[in-house]
Scaffold this active site. Structure first.
Site, mmCIF file in Angstrom:
data_model
loop_
_atom_site.group_PDB
_atom_site.id
_atom_site.type_symbol
_atom_site.label_atom_id
_atom_site.label_comp_id
_atom_site.label_asym_id
_atom_site.label_seq_id
_atom_site.Cartn_x
_atom_site.Cartn_y
_atom_site.Cartn_z
ATOM 1 N N SER A 142 47.336 -44.762 77.455
ATOM 2 C CA SER A 142 47.078 -43.630 76.554
ATOM 3 C C SER A 142 46.827 -42.323 77.294
ATOM 4 O O SER A 142 46.211 -42.303 78.364
ATOM 5 C CB SER A 142 45.832 -43.968 75.726
ATOM 6 O OG SER A 142 45.315 -42.811 75.120
ATOM 7 N N GLU A 175 44.663 -40.410 76.486
ATOM 8 C CA GLU A 175 43.203 -40.261 76.509
ATOM 9 C C GLU A 175 42.657 -40.541 77.928
ATOM 10 O O GLU A 175 41.573 -40.091 78.274
ATOM 11 C CB GLU A 175 42.586 -41.205 75.466
ATOM 12 C CG GLU A 175 41.097 -41.070 75.214
ATOM 13 C CD GLU A 175 40.663 -39.803 74.488
ATOM 14 O OE1 GLU A 175 41.518 -39.086 73.932
ATOM 15 O OE2 GLU A 175 39.449 -39.520 74.498
ATOM 16 N N TYR A 223 36.508 -45.338 75.394
ATOM 17 C CA TYR A 223 37.884 -45.786 75.120
ATOM 18 C C TYR A 223 38.804 -45.396 76.284
ATOM 19 O O TYR A 223 39.581 -46.216 76.777
ATOM 20 C CB TYR A 223 38.383 -45.167 73.812
ATOM 21 C CG TYR A 223 39.864 -45.345 73.578
ATOM 22 C CD1 TYR A 223 40.375 -46.525 73.058
ATOM 23 C CD2 TYR A 223 40.773 -44.324 73.888
ATOM 24 C CE1 TYR A 223 41.747 -46.697 72.847
ATOM 25 C CE2 TYR A 223 42.142 -44.482 73.682
ATOM 26 C CZ TYR A 223 42.618 -45.668 73.166
ATOM 27 O OH TYR A 223 43.970 -45.830 72.972
ATOM 28 N N HIS A 233 50.669 -40.381 68.592
ATOM 29 C CA HIS A 233 51.832 -40.500 67.703
ATOM 30 C C HIS A 233 51.368 -41.044 66.356
ATOM 31 O O HIS A 233 50.519 -41.906 66.269
ATOM 32 C CB HIS A 233 52.943 -41.345 68.336
ATOM 33 C CG HIS A 233 52.460 -42.604 68.961
ATOM 34 N ND1 HIS A 233 51.922 -42.645 70.221
ATOM 35 C CD2 HIS A 233 52.416 -43.860 68.496
ATOM 36 C CE1 HIS A 233 51.580 -43.877 70.514
ATOM 37 N NE2 HIS A 233 51.857 -44.652 69.468
#
Ligand code: NDP
Ligand code: GDR
Length: 329
Positions: free
Chosen positions: A126, A128, A150, A180
């Site tokens: 990700s 992130e 996360y 997405h």
């Protein structure tokens, strides 16, 4: 059939799992989805597919369930999409998030190593993981600085995927996917929340929409196009990691503006900031440099930001209209 390609998808009940399953069924794979046991079924996103795929129970928390599944199914490819994927929950449940999103990856890789090291493996990494970005846009060479439990857990999953490739020669790939979205997005994520909130206001079902940080910048793409790249990555000669995104950035405020405008409304009187939706630490800005994927996989996004917002709003209006009780009741 001996020549049939078999695939295992974890997280098949999620947004990406449902689109990936559709794609793989179309390509002629025998698709098995791993689902965890729950007291009631949660197959809303794959209801249209259940007669064309197989569902088997397993859990990323349970090593033996993964080993047994791989032994039974003998898949050629495994796509690991299962995770605790909501960033705010990772702050309130950091340990559980690490069990699913980080250690779960090692459990699956160990199962592959034990049962059949020729299985090709895709890990859902990700954007992130970039967190507090040191450069913009972000590519495969940008250093990681995650800002949430996360993001930290995903980074563990990312590194362990690479380590199993380097240490044991497994065919393992990480797709570093930027946000997405789609009408199948979980309702707590900001795009779906805005699409639903704006539609409720337009239909007279709500008076306002409460959000957190309106200035966060994200690179938002359309989910069905992103699952194509997961498959493409596992068809290459060598395992390689890729950044996937649109290369265009918008704020949550702009998402509101376009969503409400599509319904003929100005977002400003309806959208309010509520402190409970602010995060202990925020990722302020993410923007993909997906040029390596353009070059090597011939992959490019096709749906524009405005089209994405409109697809999501139209889907919400349809859904709410169908759910709305007839006049006079
Ligand atoms: P969702 O939250 O929609 O789906 C998550 C899936 O994981 C669900 O099917 C869920 O099952 C399953 N799951 C959770 N915990 C476990 C467990 N312990 N054992 C087995 N299954 C479990 O996520 P998305 O489809 O949006 O994302 C797919 C993956 O891609 C995730 O790993 C996410 O972190 C990652 N990602 C997503 C991006 C995005 O923008 N969507 C961007 C980058 C990465 P259940 O239905 O039972 O809850
Ligand atoms: P993100 O997605 O955290 O980027 O993770 P999310 O849609 O939750 O947030 C995007 C940005 O919007 C801001 N925001 C709000 N977010 C939510 N959920 N609710 C609100 O009310 C709100 N108001 C403002 C957030 O602060 C944030 O800046 C998603 C997930 O799919 C991850 O699993 C995935 O890895 C990353 O995208 C890439």
């Amino acid at each position: 059939m001996a020549s049939e390609r078999r695939v295992l998808v974890t997280g098949i009940t999620g947004q990406d799992g449902s689109y990936l399953a559709e794609l793989l069924v179309e390509k002629g794979y025998h698709v098995t989805g791993m689902v965890r046991r729950s007291s009631s079924e949660n197959f809303e996103r794959i209801a249209h597919l259940v007669d064309r795929i197989e569902l088997r129970q397993g859990d990323l928390l349970d090593q033996l369930s993964l080993v047994n599944l791989l032994q039974d199914l003998q898949p050629h490819e495994v796509y690991n999409l299962a995770a605790q994927s909501f960033v705010p929950t990772s702050f309130s449940q950091p340990i559980l998030t690490a069990e699913f999103t980080a250690l779960g990856v090692t459990r699956l890789l160990e199962a592959i190593r034990l049962v059949d090291p020729t299985i090709r493996f895709y890990q859902a990494s990700s954007s992130e993981m970039f967190g507090n970005v040191p450069e913009s846009p972000q590519s495969e060479t940008t250093p990681f600085q995650p800002r949430s439990p996360y993001g930290v857990a995903k980074l563990y999953g990312h590194w362990i995927t690479l380590n199993y490739r380097e240490s044991y020669g497994l065919f393992t790939c990480s797709g570093i996917l930027f946000n997405h979205e789609s009408p199948r997005r979980g309702r707590e994520f900001v795009t779906r929340k805005i699409a639903e909130g704006a539609s409720r206001v337009a239909l007279g079902l709500a008076e306002r929409l409460e959000l957190g940080n309106l200035d966060a910048r994200r690179d938002w793409g359309y989910a069905p196009e992103y699952v194509e790249v997961m498959w493409l990555m596992l068809q290459q000669e060598r395992p390689v990691d890729y950044v996937i995104g649109t290369g265009e950035q918008h704020t949550t405020r702009e998402f509101c503006e376009v969503a409400f405008a599509h319904l003929g409304l100005d977002y400003r009187p309806y959208v309010q900031v509520a402190p409970r939706f602010l995060r202990p630490a925020e990722v302020n800005s993410l923007l993909a440099d997906a040029s390596k994927a353009h070059r090597e996989l011939d992959w490019k996004p096709r749906t524009s930001f405005t089209e994405l917002v409109q697809i999501m709003v139209d889907a919400e209006v349809d859904r709410l209209r169908r759910e709305k009780p007839p006049e006079g009741r």
